[in-house]
Motif scaffolding. Structure first.
Motif, short mmCIF file in Angstrom:
data_model
loop_
_atom_site.label_atom_id
_atom_site.label_comp_id
_atom_site.label_asym_id
_atom_site.label_seq_id
_atom_site.Cartn_x
_atom_site.Cartn_y
_atom_site.Cartn_z
N GLY A 30 17.64 -36.36 -10.56
CA GLY A 30 17.93 -35.80 -11.92
C GLY A 30 17.29 -36.35 -13.09
N THR A 32 16.41 -31.75 -20.69
CA THR A 32 17.56 -31.24 -21.29
C THR A 32 17.84 -32.29 -22.50
N ALA A 33 17.51 -33.53 -22.62
CA ALA A 33 17.45 -34.26 -23.75
C ALA A 33 16.28 -33.85 -24.76
N THR A 83 15.01 -33.78 -14.91
CA THR A 83 15.94 -32.61 -15.48
C THR A 83 16.56 -33.19 -16.73
N ASP A 84 17.24 -34.39 -16.70
CA ASP A 84 17.85 -34.99 -17.70
C ASP A 84 16.98 -35.28 -19.03
N ARG A 111 12.77 -42.78 -15.22
CA ARG A 111 13.35 -42.25 -16.80
C ARG A 111 12.43 -42.24 -17.97
#
Length: 273
Positions: A56, A63-64, A59-60, A30
């Motif tokens: 994800g 998005t963030a 992807t996260d 992350r």
């Protein structure tokens, strides 16, 4: 958009259980994904493809941090995918239109593709002219310290133990540069992304290796209990400890980016950045 629709695409199984991956290396992916997305600096309201989206993390991060118009996630593993929409796919033969995306990215997945060049060619195909095409992979030779310590201890116990360093030739800056250039991408640049990987104690480090997913855990699962215990004992004695008992290591990923250029143009400038 603040809440883009997320479409995840998959076919087959490579990694089967997302929670096991998360405990092993997923939790460290992350912060790498966040730094990677910030480095790309893709404009808001862009359509993204996350190829090899896994659980994800990338992807996260998109998005963030990137205010995308849409994120399409593609992955081979049924066990990783979530979300209401699932479509079969293959990284080397994506069922997506040519020039459909303004950013095509892949996180910690390219080295698991049997022919990475085929996948990169597909990334370039589905990217529109001027789009960013980028990826990052772990530095399995030295930079991924949790694995380096494991394999060094394993080879002390079993001289025939494999090593992830030579296993993934794409996970080196010259190979990434060459692959992006061969796909016709321009303005190619490569950089390291380093993050701390701090384990609360030895069990926090060791237990994920017992999950059976990934090269090191799969190798460990094949050993008899005595050899498993010998590797564990070596690691428990050799890993560096802080005063509070934590094990502070680092992980390095190599990130590469380039631009999809118009056919017939020549912008294969390669630089380190």
């Amino acid at each position: 958009m603040a809440n883009p629709h997320i479409l995840r695409v998959m076919a087959g199984d490579v990694w089967a259980v997302g929670s096991v991956y998360e405990a092993y290396v997923g939790r460290w992916s992350r912060p790498v994904a966040t730094e990677f997305v910030r480095w790309l600096a893709v404009p808001p309201a862009t359509r993204w493809l996350d190829a090899g989206c896994g659980t994800g993390a990338l992807t996260d991060a998109i998005t963030a941090n990137a205010a995308p118009a849409l994120v399409v996630g593609a992955d081979m593993s049924l066990g990783f995918l979530k979300g209401p929409t699932v479509v079969n796919a293959d990284a080397a033969a994506l069922p997506l239109a040519t020039g459909e995306f303004g950013a095509v990215v892949s996180g910690l997945a390219l080295n698991f593709v049997p022919r990475p060049g085929d996948a990169i060619a597909e990334f370039a195909r589905v990217a529109k002219p001027g789009a960013t095409v980028a990826a990052y992979v772990w530095d399995y030779t030295d930079g991924m310290q949790m694995m380096r310590w494991f394999w060094d201890a394993a080879r002390e116990v079993d001289p025939a133990a494999p090593d992830e360093g030579p296993r993934f030739p794409i996970c080196h800056p010259p190979a990434l540069e060459a692959a992006w250039t061969a796909a016709g991408l321009g303005e190619v640049s490569v950089r390291p992304i380093e993050i701390p990987t701090v384990f609360t104690d030895f069990d926090d480090y060791w237990q994920p290796f017992l999950g059976g997913q990934g090269a090191a855990p799969a190798y460990l699962a094949r050993l008899d209990p005595d050899r498993q215990r010998a590797i564990r004992d070596r690691l428990e004695n050799q890993l560096p400890r802080q005063a509070d008992g934590t094990i502070a290591l680092t992980a390095v990923a190599w990130a590469v980016r380039g631009l999809r250029v118009e056919s017939g143009t020549n912008r294969a400038d390669v630089r380190m950045a």
